[in-house]
Design an enzyme around this catalytic site. Structure first.
Site, PDB file in Angstrom:
ATOM      1  N   CYS A  29      -4.936   2.569  -3.570  1.00 29.46           N
ATOM      2  CA  CYS A  29      -3.695   3.092  -2.964  1.00 29.46           C
ATOM      3  C   CYS A  29      -2.560   2.083  -3.118  1.00 29.46           C
ATOM      4  O   CYS A  29      -1.732   1.915  -2.202  1.00 29.46           O
ATOM      5  CB  CYS A  29      -3.881   3.446  -1.493  1.00 29.46           C
ATOM      6  SG  CYS A  29      -5.125   4.693  -1.218  1.00 29.46           S
ATOM      7  N   GLN A  50      -4.589  -5.002   7.038  1.00 32.80           N
ATOM      8  CA  GLN A  50      -5.618  -5.915   6.526  1.00 32.80           C
ATOM      9  C   GLN A  50      -5.571  -7.281   7.207  1.00 32.80           C
ATOM     10  O   GLN A  50      -6.339  -8.180   6.849  1.00 32.80           O
ATOM     11  CB  GLN A  50      -5.474  -6.099   5.001  1.00 32.80           C
ATOM     12  CG  GLN A  50      -5.630  -4.828   4.203  1.00 32.80           C
ATOM     13  CD  GLN A  50      -7.049  -4.236   4.272  1.00 32.80           C
ATOM     14  OE1 GLN A  50      -8.009  -4.886   4.712  1.00 32.80           O
ATOM     15  NE2 GLN A  50      -7.188  -2.995   3.849  1.00 32.80           N
ATOM     16  N   HIS A 103       0.863  -1.182   0.000  1.00 36.61           N
ATOM     17  CA  HIS A 103       0.000   0.000   0.000  1.00 36.61           C
ATOM     18  C   HIS A 103       0.905   1.239   0.000  1.00 36.61           C
ATOM     19  O   HIS A 103       2.021   1.189   0.509  1.00 36.61           O
ATOM     20  CB  HIS A 103      -0.845  -0.053   1.277  1.00 36.61           C
ATOM     21  CG  HIS A 103      -1.879   1.014   1.412  1.00 36.61           C
ATOM     22  ND1 HIS A 103      -1.586   2.281   1.843  1.00 36.61           N
ATOM     23  CD2 HIS A 103      -3.220   0.996   1.195  1.00 36.61           C
ATOM     24  CE1 HIS A 103      -2.706   3.008   1.892  1.00 36.61           C
ATOM     25  NE2 HIS A 103      -3.707   2.243   1.494  1.00 36.61           N
ATOM     26  N   LYS A 108     -10.308  -0.782  10.434  1.00 38.74           N
ATOM     27  CA  LYS A 108     -10.380  -1.982   9.586  1.00 38.74           C
ATOM     28  C   LYS A 108     -10.859  -3.181  10.401  1.00 38.74           C
ATOM     29  O   LYS A 108     -11.161  -4.223   9.851  1.00 38.74           O
ATOM     30  CB  LYS A 108      -9.003  -2.337   9.015  1.00 38.74           C
ATOM     31  CG  LYS A 108      -8.232  -1.204   8.400  1.00 38.74           C
ATOM     32  CD  LYS A 108      -8.560  -1.020   6.962  1.00 38.74           C
ATOM     33  CE  LYS A 108      -7.543  -0.117   6.282  1.00 38.74           C
ATOM     34  NZ  LYS A 108      -8.150   0.673   5.214  1.00 38.74           N
ATOM     35  N   ASP A 149       3.131  -4.350   8.019  1.00 41.75           N
ATOM     36  CA  ASP A 149       1.911  -3.569   7.865  1.00 41.75           C
ATOM     37  C   ASP A 149       0.734  -4.537   8.033  1.00 41.75           C
ATOM     38  O   ASP A 149       0.439  -5.326   7.148  1.00 41.75           O
ATOM     39  CB  ASP A 149       1.914  -2.914   6.482  1.00 41.75           C
ATOM     40  CG  ASP A 149       0.578  -2.262   6.141  1.00 41.75           C
ATOM     41  OD1 ASP A 149      -0.398  -2.415   6.915  1.00 41.75           O
ATOM     42  OD2 ASP A 149       0.504  -1.604   5.091  1.00 41.75           O
TER      43      ASP A 149
HETATM   44  N1  C6P Z   1      -6.323   0.580   2.893  1.00 46.46           N
HETATM   45  C1  C6P Z   1      -8.173   0.203   1.400  1.00 46.46           C
HETATM   46  O1  C6P Z   1      -9.278   0.486   0.913  1.00 46.46           O
HETATM   47  P1  C6P Z   1      -4.957   3.873   7.261  1.00 46.46           P
HETATM   48  O2  C6P Z   1      -5.554   4.729   6.174  1.00 46.46           O
HETATM   49  O3  C6P Z   1      -3.748   4.516   7.869  1.00 46.46           O
HETATM   50  O4  C6P Z   1      -5.954   3.393   8.243  1.00 46.46           O
HETATM   51  O5  C6P Z   1      -4.470   2.530   6.528  1.00 46.46           O
HETATM   52  C2  C6P Z   1      -3.578   2.604   5.469  1.00 46.46           C
HETATM   53  C3  C6P Z   1      -3.316   1.228   4.924  1.00 46.46           C
HETATM   54  C4  C6P Z   1      -2.067   0.670   5.072  1.00 46.46           C
HETATM   55  N2  C6P Z   1      -1.804  -0.573   4.658  1.00 46.46           N
HETATM   56  C5  C6P Z   1      -2.744  -1.338   4.081  1.00 46.46           C
HETATM   57  C6  C6P Z   1      -2.402  -2.739   3.671  1.00 46.46           C
HETATM   58  C7  C6P Z   1      -4.025  -0.823   3.887  1.00 46.46           C
HETATM   59  O6  C6P Z   1      -4.958  -1.589   3.319  1.00 46.46           O
HETATM   60  C8  C6P Z   1      -4.322   0.496   4.290  1.00 46.46           C
HETATM   61  C9  C6P Z   1      -5.670   1.102   4.022  1.00 46.46           C
HETATM   62  C10 C6P Z   1      -7.659   1.021   2.545  1.00 46.46           C
HETATM   63  O7  C6P Z   1      -7.519  -0.731   0.977  1.00 46.46           O
HETATM   64  C11 C6P Z   1      -7.748   2.493   2.267  1.00 46.46           C
HETATM   65  S1  C6P Z   1      -6.669   2.990   0.963  1.00 46.46           S
END
Ligand code: C6P
Length: 420
Positions: free
Chosen positions: A378, A217, A137, A240, A214
């Site tokens: 993203c 997910q 991401h 999430k 990370d």
């Molecule tokens: N992915 C998706 O629709 P934040 O925004 O900080 O809570 O998470 C960022 C992020 C980082 N790593 C991974 C693997 C992610 O999936 C995400 C967030 C969302 O897939 C929003 S782009």
């Protein structure tokens, strides 16, 4: 009753094993969208919250709201206790050694930026390498790019295969004495791939690299044990995993966090301040400058309680079965292309249907009350890898069921008719 008391799990009958009974816990799902019952298939972007999480936050605001760690008055004590009780819940949830290893942030993005801007800025030197994978991401790419630009280090992406798995040989070969940091997704948000992070961490640590995972997910779907993984850092977001937005976690090994400079300066993170010099608070407060998202942290604690009340094996079985039901159902459609066919997957199916642009698919499905995400998710390098601009993505939570999948398939059939 204070919100701290209300967070305690209520069930004494053991963890829930009937996952189908859980849908009614999520009030938002009971609504019509464009005249059709809502089908929510966008949990990877943000999962919905059960009533228990909403209640915990409302109760806190109604009864206990006050700033933390600052007041001698009763409300401040209650607020502080609830906040720190949530930290303990997070610690137990990922099996960290102690609460000093749990830093509250705004989310995964801020957690990764924190490590890049502190450890990365002070440890990386020209010629050093930060190894990531091609499926990251943007939140696990851009913070490292920024710090590489400042330090002269190099960002190295490990390639992925056509199925959407990290090329294990290439990953092993790319690890070398210049690799100082390895930053990898536990689960890919664009492909659904579950990476073998325990093995990758062991390889990286054998090469003396620091490892950040990370977990944005992964925490909604998998058991995460940071001690078993033996990673140095693990980042995730509340929203999430059935909690609120604007709150997340950075787990870090205590010795490493101790050795790192602060991220942001301000109140809460200091011990003493004079105009000449400041000294810093002990962990975890050293990394928590300013008033945090107190209600969000309490909501995250309630989300962990909620998940703890559900049998993990039953939840994993249910979600795995639903994912394969959806995958098989999608495959029955003509001109269906599933992007990301790793052997180990979780939570997400990215796809393209014929020549229909993903955004058109998303709009047509929305008219049927079906929420999916469309775009690059993203993860632009993933799209580049497969030579596509975008995909449609259905992502699942524990409230989804076969009916939701059947509605998705019917919606996609309508899209095919419209575009034929
Ligand atoms: N992915 C998706 O629709 P934040 O925004 O900080 O809570 O998470 C960022 C992020 C980082 N790593 C991974 C693997 C992610 O999936 C995400 C967030 C969302 O897939 C929003 S782009």
């Amino acid at each position: 009753m204070s919100s701290a008391q209300q967070q305690t799990p209520v069930s004494t009958a053991g963890p829930i094993t009937d996952i189908t009974s859980l849908r009614s816990d999520f009030p938002i799902l009971d609504q019509m969208v464009h005249g059709k019952p809502l089908v929510y298939l966008d949990s990877a972007a943000s999962a919905q919250q059960p009533q228990a999480v909403i209640d915990a936050m409302v109760a806190h605001e109604q009864h206990d709201h006050a700033n933390i760690h600052r007041g001698v008055h009763e409300l401040s004590h209650r607020s502080t206790d609830a906040f720190e009780a949530a930290r303990e819940r997070v610690r137990a949830f990922i099996n960290a050694r102690n609460c000093n290893e749990i830093i509250f942030t705004r989310g995964t993005t801020e957690s990764i930026n924190l490590v890049a801007a502190t450890l990365g800025r002070t440890q990386l030197e020209p010629g050093d390498e930060v190894l990531i994978t091609h499926m990251e991401h943007h939140s696990n790419i851009v913070p490292w790019q920024l710090i590489c630009a400042q330090t002269g280090a190099k960002l190295v992406p490990a390639p992925i295969t056509g199925r959407g798995e990290v090329d294990a040989d290439a990953f092993a070969q790319l690890l070398n004495e210049r690799t100082k940091i390895v930053a990898i997704a536990h689960v890919s948000n664009a492909l659904g791939t579950i990476n073998p992070v325990k093995e990758m961490t062991a390889q990286a640590r054998a090469a003396n690299a620091v490892v950040l995972i990370d977990g944005a997910q992964a925490t909604p779907h998998l058991k995460v044990d940071v001690r078993d993984l033996d990673c140095d850092f693990y980042a995730f977001s509340g929203h999430k995993m059935y909690g609120p937005t604007g709150v997340g976690v950075l787990y870090g090994k205590e010795a490493l966090l101790d050795s790192m400079p602060p991220y942001q300066g301000g109140g809460e993170m200091i011990l003493t301040v004079t105009f000449d010099k400041s000294t810093y608070a002990e962990l975890p407060h050293k990394f928590e400058a300013g008033t945090p998202n107190i209600t969000g942290v309490i909501g995250l604690g309630a989300a962990i309680d909620y998940l703890a009340g559900i049998d993990l094996d039953a939840r994993c079985r249910y979600e795995t079965e639903l994912l394969s039901y959806a995958t098989e159902a999608l495959r029955t459609l003509p001109d269906m292309r599933i992007v990301g066919e790793a052997e180990q997957k979780s939570g997400v199916i990215s796809f393209l249907l014929g020549k229909i642009h993903a955004h058109d698919l998303g709009t047509i499905l929305d008219r049927d009350g079906i929420a999916v995400r469309t775009g690059h998710h993203c993860a632009m390098p993933v799209m580049d890898r497969y030579g596509i601009p975008a995909t449609a993505r259905a992502s699942f939570g524990l409230y989804n069921n076969h009916d939701d999948v059947d509605r998705l398939i019917a919606g996609l059939r309508r899209a095919l008719e419209l575009f034929s």
